[in-house]
Design a protein around this motif. Structure first.
Motif, PDB file in Angstrom:
ATOM      1  N   THR A 222       0.856  -1.187   0.000  1.00  0.00           N
ATOM      2  CA  THR A 222       0.000   0.000   0.000  1.00  0.00           C
ATOM      3  C   THR A 222       0.882   1.224   0.000  1.00  0.00           C
ATOM      4  OG1 THR A 222      -1.599   1.283   1.274  1.00  0.00           O
ATOM      5  CG2 THR A 222      -0.152  -0.147   2.519  1.00  0.00           C
ATOM      6  N   ASN A 223       0.421   2.300  -0.589  1.00  0.00           N
ATOM      7  CA  ASN A 223       1.190   3.541  -0.609  1.00  0.00           C
ATOM      8  C   ASN A 223       1.063   4.337   0.675  1.00  0.00           C
ATOM      9  OD1 ASN A 223       2.512   3.482  -3.077  1.00  0.00           O
ATOM     10  ND2 ASN A 223       0.694   4.166  -4.182  1.00  0.00           N
ATOM     11  N   ASP A 224       0.222   3.864   1.598  1.00  0.00           N
ATOM     12  CA  ASP A 224       0.017   4.573   2.853  1.00  0.00           C
ATOM     13  C   ASP A 224       0.956   4.002   3.911  1.00  0.00           C
ATOM     14  OD1 ASP A 224      -0.779   5.809   5.120  1.00  0.00           O
ATOM     15  OD2 ASP A 224      -2.819   4.989   5.166  1.00  0.00           O
ATOM     16  N   PRO A 225       2.026   4.723   4.279  1.00  0.00           N
ATOM     17  CA  PRO A 225       2.982   4.189   5.239  1.00  0.00           C
ATOM     18  C   PRO A 225       2.426   4.049   6.646  1.00  0.00           C
ATOM     19  CG  PRO A 225       3.477   6.492   4.772  1.00  0.00           C
ATOM     20  CD  PRO A 225       2.381   6.079   3.826  1.00  0.00           C
ATOM     21  N   LEU A 226       1.260   4.676   6.918  1.00  0.00           N
ATOM     22  CA  LEU A 226       0.654   4.588   8.244  1.00  0.00           C
ATOM     23  C   LEU A 226      -0.449   3.537   8.314  1.00  0.00           C
ATOM     24  CD1 LEU A 226       0.417   8.392   9.095  1.00  0.00           C
ATOM     25  CD2 LEU A 226       2.213   6.770   9.737  1.00  0.00           C
ATOM     26  N   ASN A 227      -0.655   2.825   7.214  1.00  0.00           N
ATOM     27  CA  ASN A 227      -1.718   1.824   7.174  1.00  0.00           C
ATOM     28  C   ASN A 227      -1.436   0.717   8.187  1.00  0.00           C
ATOM     29  OD1 ASN A 227      -3.659  -0.062   6.577  1.00  0.00           O
ATOM     30  ND2 ASN A 227      -3.143  -0.240   4.418  1.00  0.00           N
ATOM     31  N   GLU A 228      -2.339   0.549   9.125  1.00  0.00           N
ATOM     32  CA  GLU A 228      -2.154  -0.477  10.150  1.00  0.00           C
ATOM     33  C   GLU A 228      -2.952  -1.740   9.840  1.00  0.00           C
ATOM     34  OE1 GLU A 228      -0.015  -0.177  12.514  1.00  0.00           O
ATOM     35  OE2 GLU A 228       0.503   1.927  12.179  1.00  0.00           O
ATOM     36  N   GLY A 229      -3.725  -1.719   8.767  1.00  0.00           N
ATOM     37  CA  GLY A 229      -4.610  -2.844   8.486  1.00  0.00           C
ATOM     38  C   GLY A 229      -3.893  -4.103   8.070  1.00  0.00           C
ATOM     39  N   GLN A 230      -2.763  -3.929   7.383  1.00  0.00           N
ATOM     40  CA  GLN A 230      -1.965  -5.053   6.924  1.00  0.00           C
ATOM     41  C   GLN A 230      -2.818  -6.113   6.217  1.00  0.00           C
ATOM     42  OE1 GLN A 230       0.603  -6.625   9.990  1.00  0.00           O
ATOM     43  NE2 GLN A 230       1.907  -4.832   9.943  1.00  0.00           N
ATOM     44  N   GLU A 231      -3.560  -5.667   5.229  1.00  0.00           N
ATOM     45  CA  GLU A 231      -4.340  -6.606   4.425  1.00  0.00           C
ATOM     46  C   GLU A 231      -3.384  -7.565   3.721  1.00  0.00           C
ATOM     47  OE1 GLU A 231      -7.522  -6.555   0.679  1.00  0.00           O
ATOM     48  OE2 GLU A 231      -6.762  -4.685   1.539  1.00  0.00           O
ATOM     49  N   LEU A 232      -3.762  -8.838   3.670  1.00  0.00           N
ATOM     50  CA  LEU A 232      -2.863  -9.844   3.117  1.00  0.00           C
ATOM     51  C   LEU A 232      -3.035  -9.986   1.613  1.00  0.00           C
ATOM     52  CD1 LEU A 232      -3.001 -12.687   5.788  1.00  0.00           C
ATOM     53  CD2 LEU A 232      -1.362 -10.798   5.583  1.00  0.00           C
ATOM     54  N   GLN A 233      -1.913 -10.108   0.930  1.00  0.00           N
ATOM     55  CA  GLN A 233      -1.912 -10.405  -0.498  1.00  0.00           C
ATOM     56  C   GLN A 233      -2.178 -11.889  -0.709  1.00  0.00           C
ATOM     57  OE1 GLN A 233      -1.087  -8.141  -3.128  1.00  0.00           O
ATOM     58  NE2 GLN A 233      -1.745  -9.745  -4.534  1.00  0.00           N
ATOM     59  N   THR A 234      -1.530 -12.697   0.128  1.00  0.00           N
ATOM     60  CA  THR A 234      -1.719 -14.149   0.059  1.00  0.00           C
ATOM     61  C   THR A 234      -1.256 -14.772   1.363  1.00  0.00           C
ATOM     62  OG1 THR A 234      -1.342 -16.109  -1.334  1.00  0.00           O
ATOM     63  CG2 THR A 234       0.569 -14.749  -0.846  1.00  0.00           C
ATOM     64  N   THR A 235      -1.517 -16.068   1.522  1.00  0.00           N
ATOM     65  CA  THR A 235      -1.018 -16.833   2.657  1.00  0.00           C
ATOM     66  C   THR A 235      -0.252 -18.033   2.127  1.00  0.00           C
ATOM     67  OG1 THR A 235      -2.908 -16.174   4.010  1.00  0.00           O
ATOM     68  CG2 THR A 235      -1.654 -18.081   4.753  1.00  0.00           C
ATOM     69  N   GLY A 324       0.675   1.091 -12.597  1.00  0.00           N
ATOM     70  CA  GLY A 324      -0.287   1.457 -11.570  1.00  0.00           C
ATOM     71  C   GLY A 324      -1.101   0.310 -11.015  1.00  0.00           C
ATOM     72  N   GLU A 325      -0.936  -0.886 -11.560  1.00  0.00           N
ATOM     73  CA  GLU A 325      -1.665  -2.064 -11.079  1.00  0.00           C
ATOM     74  C   GLU A 325      -0.689  -3.050 -10.450  1.00  0.00           C
ATOM     75  OE1 GLU A 325      -4.459  -5.737 -12.800  1.00  0.00           O
ATOM     76  OE2 GLU A 325      -3.782  -4.120 -14.142  1.00  0.00           O
ATOM     77  N   ASN A 326      -1.014  -3.511  -9.233  1.00  0.00           N
ATOM     78  CA  ASN A 326      -0.164  -4.485  -8.564  1.00  0.00           C
ATOM     79  C   ASN A 326      -0.340  -5.867  -9.184  1.00  0.00           C
ATOM     80  OD1 ASN A 326       0.515  -2.403  -6.910  1.00  0.00           O
ATOM     81  ND2 ASN A 326      -0.257  -3.324  -5.013  1.00  0.00           N
ATOM     82  N   LYS A 327       0.778  -6.474  -9.530  1.00  0.00           N
ATOM     83  CA  LYS A 327       0.750  -7.826 -10.074  1.00  0.00           C
ATOM     84  C   LYS A 327       1.718  -8.713  -9.295  1.00  0.00           C
ATOM     85  CE  LYS A 327      -0.854  -6.801 -14.743  1.00  0.00           C
ATOM     86  NZ  LYS A 327      -0.623  -7.005 -16.200  1.00  0.00           N
ATOM     87  N   VAL A 328       1.561 -10.020  -9.470  1.00  0.00           N
ATOM     88  CA  VAL A 328       2.335 -10.988  -8.702  1.00  0.00           C
ATOM     89  C   VAL A 328       3.051 -11.952  -9.635  1.00  0.00           C
ATOM     90  CG1 VAL A 328       2.138 -12.982  -7.149  1.00  0.00           C
ATOM     91  CG2 VAL A 328       0.873 -10.890  -6.653  1.00  0.00           C
TER      92      VAL A 328
END
Length: 340
Positions: A222-235, A324-328
């Motif tokens: 995420t571009n927000d350095p203060l984001n505390e949510g830590q949403e997961l991309q994968t497990t 501009g799009e996140n890819k894996v």
């Protein structure tokens, strides 16, 4: 002939029953052993451990981590690395040398993109000790005279520096090494199920308390350095493996309209400008995973693939920006470890 076979079978049945009963008892005993938990602070970060054992090993674990700190911490003025940096006479111990040699090997393999002498540049660009004054070309050129892994070597007795101003900073490999050291301690106790995590670097073995493979999340950039949510991309199912992640997406700042990433290229002296947002590396040693994850953030996507090709023990999960799009992208051998 049939009678002979029947007699043999009758003799085998008790042994089979004994084997089955023994296996059941062993499984029950294993399940009855509790999982211990401990956590705390070390290396300027946090640690968390979970391990199946009938005794609390926190004192031994922290003593072992302190040994690593005494060898590699720049914030411990009496550590081996601090003494070397201040040019005091110091014969390095085996812990220091194990990390130093591995760092030099990875520096060779990445053509200097991983470099434990890069610290002064990191600090000058506003990280480390948070210097807010951005360096100009003259300052960068001056610092480059003190940067370069080939300017230091071990002569069999001491670490020799071509310039006394050169300083070593093992922060991009020491945490991973600390994880390896603690994992080795647990394994020496006969512990088969554990997770060791120091500052986000991880080694696992066996299964978790839920009797399942250890599952470790990879945070979505995420571009927000203060984001505390830590949403997961994968497990990822990380069993009997080491794992480390490096990323630029939260460690950056703006000067004017320009964005500066926290990863500095030791070969140019400037922050890297490429599209990798996060690099997760899995292998058998956490210090290797730690160092290569950092190196991948320096060398970028294409060069990272070349490194992976010549190092079959490495597996990577790379998150990158594509217009501009996140890819894996991930190593084919990692496919069966992706839990979601």
């Amino acid at each position: 002939m049939d009678e002979l076979r029947k007699k043999r079978l009758l003799w085998q049945i008790p042994f089979l029953l004994l084997l089955i009963v023994g296996t059941v008892l062993i499984i029950r005993q294993q399940r009855s052993i509790p999982y211990q938990h401990c956590s705390g602070l070390i290396f300027g970060t946090t640690y968390h451990l979970t391990y199946q054992y009938d005794t609390d090993l926190k004192k031994e674990i922290e003593a072992k981590m302190q040994e690593v700190d005494n060898a590699l911490s720049m914030f411990n003025e009496n550590s081996i690395i601090s003494r070397i940096n201040s040019n005091r006479d110091m014969k390095p111990n085996e812990m220091f040398l194990e990390v130093f040699r591995q760092a030099q090997e990875i520096s060779d393999d990445t053509h200097g993109s991983f470099d434990i002498t890069v610290g002064p540049l990191v600090n000058a660009w506003g990280f480390g000790f948070k210097n807010e004054q951005l360096p100009d070309k003259h300052a960068v050129d001056s610092l480059m005279a003190m940067i370069g892994y080939k300017k230091v070597h071990y002569d069999g007795q001491r670490i020799v520096k071509s310039d006394k101003r050169i300083t070593l900073d093992c922060s991009a490999i020491a945490k991973g090494y600390g994880v390896d050291v603690v994992a080795k301690l647990l394994a020496s106790k006969g512990i088969n199920n554990f997770l060791v995590e120091i500052g986000g670097e991880i080694v696992t073995r066996g299964i978790s308390e839920k009797r399942l493979p250890w599952k470790i999340g990879v945070t979505k950039p995420t571009n927000d350095p203060l984001n505390e949510g830590q949403e997961l991309q994968t497990t990822l199912n990380v069993t009997d493996k080491a794992m480390a992640t490096s990323g630029n997406y939260r460690n950056f700042y703006y000067k004017g309209k320009k964005k500066y990433a926290h990863t500095i290229d030791p070969k140019t002296g400037y922050p890297v400008q490429h599209n990798i947002l996060s690099a997760t590396v899995l292998t058998d040693q956490c210090m290797r995973a730690d160092a290569y994850a950092t190196a991948f953030m320096v060398i970028g996507f294409d060069e990272a693939l070349k490194v992976l090709e010549r190092n079959p023990d490495l597996m990577a999960y790379l998150i990158y920006d594509d217009n501009g799009e996140n890819k894996v992208w991930y190593s084919p051998s990692l496919k069966d470890k992706i839990a979601q």
